[in-house]
Design a protein around this motif. Sequence first.
Motif, short mmCIF file in Angstrom:
data_model
loop_
_atom_site.label_atom_id
_atom_site.label_comp_id
_atom_site.label_asym_id
_atom_site.label_seq_id
_atom_site.Cartn_x
_atom_site.Cartn_y
_atom_site.Cartn_z
N LEU A 5 -9.50 -11.26 -4.47
CA LEU A 5 -9.01 -10.27 -3.10
C LEU A 5 -7.49 -10.96 -2.68
O LEU A 5 -6.63 -10.34 -2.05
CB LEU A 5 -9.68 -11.24 -2.17
N GLY A 6 -7.03 -12.14 -2.51
CA GLY A 6 -5.46 -12.79 -2.65
C GLY A 6 -5.12 -12.15 -2.83
O GLY A 6 -4.00 -11.53 -2.87
N ALA A 7 -4.16 -11.55 -4.82
CA ALA A 7 -4.25 -10.73 -5.25
C ALA A 7 -4.18 -9.63 -4.97
O ALA A 7 -2.86 -9.13 -4.88
CB ALA A 7 -4.17 -11.16 -6.75
N ALA A 8 -5.14 -8.92 -4.62
CA ALA A 8 -5.46 -7.96 -4.23
C ALA A 8 -4.45 -7.29 -3.18
O ALA A 8 -3.82 -6.75 -2.74
CB ALA A 8 -6.95 -7.38 -3.53
N PHE A 9 -4.65 -8.33 -2.11
CA PHE A 9 -4.17 -7.50 -0.96
C PHE A 9 -2.64 -8.10 -0.74
O PHE A 9 -1.38 -7.33 -0.43
CB PHE A 9 -4.52 -8.79 0.39
N LEU A 10 -2.06 -9.13 -1.58
CA LEU A 10 -0.73 -9.49 -2.26
C LEU A 10 -0.18 -8.00 -2.48
O LEU A 10 0.98 -7.68 -2.55
CB LEU A 10 -0.41 -10.68 -3.16
N TRP A 11 -0.91 -8.06 -4.04
CA TRP A 11 -0.82 -6.23 -3.69
C TRP A 11 -0.07 -4.88 -3.09
O TRP A 11 0.88 -4.39 -3.18
CB TRP A 11 -1.89 -5.14 -5.16
N LEU A 12 -1.09 -4.57 -2.36
CA LEU A 12 -0.74 -4.05 -1.37
C LEU A 12 -0.38 -4.64 -0.45
O LEU A 12 1.19 -3.33 0.18
CB LEU A 12 -2.42 -4.43 -0.36
N ILE A 13 0.80 -5.58 -0.01
CA ILE A 13 1.78 -6.08 1.00
C ILE A 13 3.12 -5.40 0.03
O ILE A 13 3.65 -4.88 0.65
CB ILE A 13 1.45 -7.13 1.35
N VAL A 14 3.20 -6.31 -1.66
CA VAL A 14 4.43 -5.75 -2.17
C VAL A 14 4.35 -3.78 -2.28
O VAL A 14 5.60 -3.94 -2.28
CB VAL A 14 3.97 -6.23 -3.00
N ALA A 15 3.65 -3.36 -2.21
CA ALA A 15 3.15 -1.99 -2.36
C ALA A 15 3.86 -1.09 -0.85
O ALA A 15 5.02 0.06 -1.52
CB ALA A 15 2.05 -1.69 -3.02
N ASN A 16 3.68 -1.76 0.36
CA ASN A 16 3.74 -1.18 1.37
C ASN A 16 5.54 -1.33 1.29
O ASN A 16 6.01 -0.58 1.92
CB ASN A 16 3.15 -1.97 2.13
N VAL A 17 5.87 -3.01 1.26
CA VAL A 17 7.30 -3.44 1.35
C VAL A 17 8.01 -2.27 0.17
O VAL A 17 9.07 -1.86 0.54
CB VAL A 17 7.76 -4.71 0.25
N ILE A 18 6.81 -2.15 -0.86
CA ILE A 18 8.56 -0.90 -2.19
C ILE A 18 8.35 0.42 -1.47
O ILE A 18 9.23 0.95 -1.56
CB ILE A 18 7.64 -1.01 -3.39
N ALA A 19 7.54 0.06 -0.60
CA ALA A 19 7.05 2.09 0.21
C ALA A 19 8.58 2.01 1.30
O ALA A 19 9.34 3.08 1.38
CB ALA A 19 6.13 2.87 0.67
N MET A 20 9.01 1.08 1.89
CA MET A 20 10.14 1.16 2.93
C MET A 20 11.13 0.84 2.22
O MET A 20 12.31 1.31 2.71
CB MET A 20 9.46 -0.22 4.11
N SER A 23 15.03 5.06 -2.75
CA SER A 23 14.77 5.34 -3.58
C SER A 23 15.01 6.68 -3.91
O SER A 23 15.09 7.43 -3.56
CB SER A 23 13.75 5.01 -4.36
N ARG A 24 16.20 6.64 -5.65
CA ARG A 24 16.72 7.71 -6.39
C ARG A 24 15.36 8.26 -6.73
O ARG A 24 15.33 9.91 -6.94
CB ARG A 24 17.62 7.78 -7.22
N ASP A 25 14.45 8.62 -7.34
CA ASP A 25 13.77 9.12 -7.86
C ASP A 25 11.83 8.55 -7.00
O ASP A 25 10.88 9.49 -7.60
CB ASP A 25 13.35 8.30 -9.28
N GLN A 26 12.62 8.93 -5.96
CA GLN A 26 10.64 9.03 -4.96
C GLN A 26 10.02 8.06 -5.60
O GLN A 26 8.63 8.02 -5.38
CB GLN A 26 10.42 10.46 -4.85
N HIS A 27 10.22 6.89 -6.01
CA HIS A 27 9.03 5.61 -5.58
C HIS A 27 8.16 5.71 -7.37
O HIS A 27 7.30 5.33 -7.46
CB HIS A 27 8.00 5.54 -4.60
N TRP A 28 8.62 6.59 -8.36
CA TRP A 28 8.13 6.98 -9.25
C TRP A 28 7.59 5.38 -10.39
O TRP A 28 6.42 5.41 -11.33
CB TRP A 28 7.89 7.93 -9.95
#
Length: 85
Positions: A5-20, A23-28
């Motif tokens: 669960l810690g790895a999953a929540f870390l993945w969610l945090i990283v995904a949200n930071v990346i979304a902020m 990016s030139r290719d709209q984050h694909w």
Amino acid sequence: MIWALGAAFLWLIVANVIAMLPSRDQHWRFAFALIAVGIPILGWVTWMAGPIWGMVMLAAGASVLRWPVIYLVRWLRRKGAEPAE
């Protein structure tokens, strides 16, 4: 269980930071990397914490990566609407 669960929540945090980030290719590129890393984490969470937590993490990941999911659904609809040969 707590590590999965810690790895999953870390993945969610990283995904949200990346979304902020801009990016030139709209984050694909990042979306494909997150999918490649997220699928094994999702399997690990499901194996360690059970199918309920697995479905919760699947819904959380789908909400973060909603555009790949939307394009997948559109593609499946197009494939289903084509006449069989």
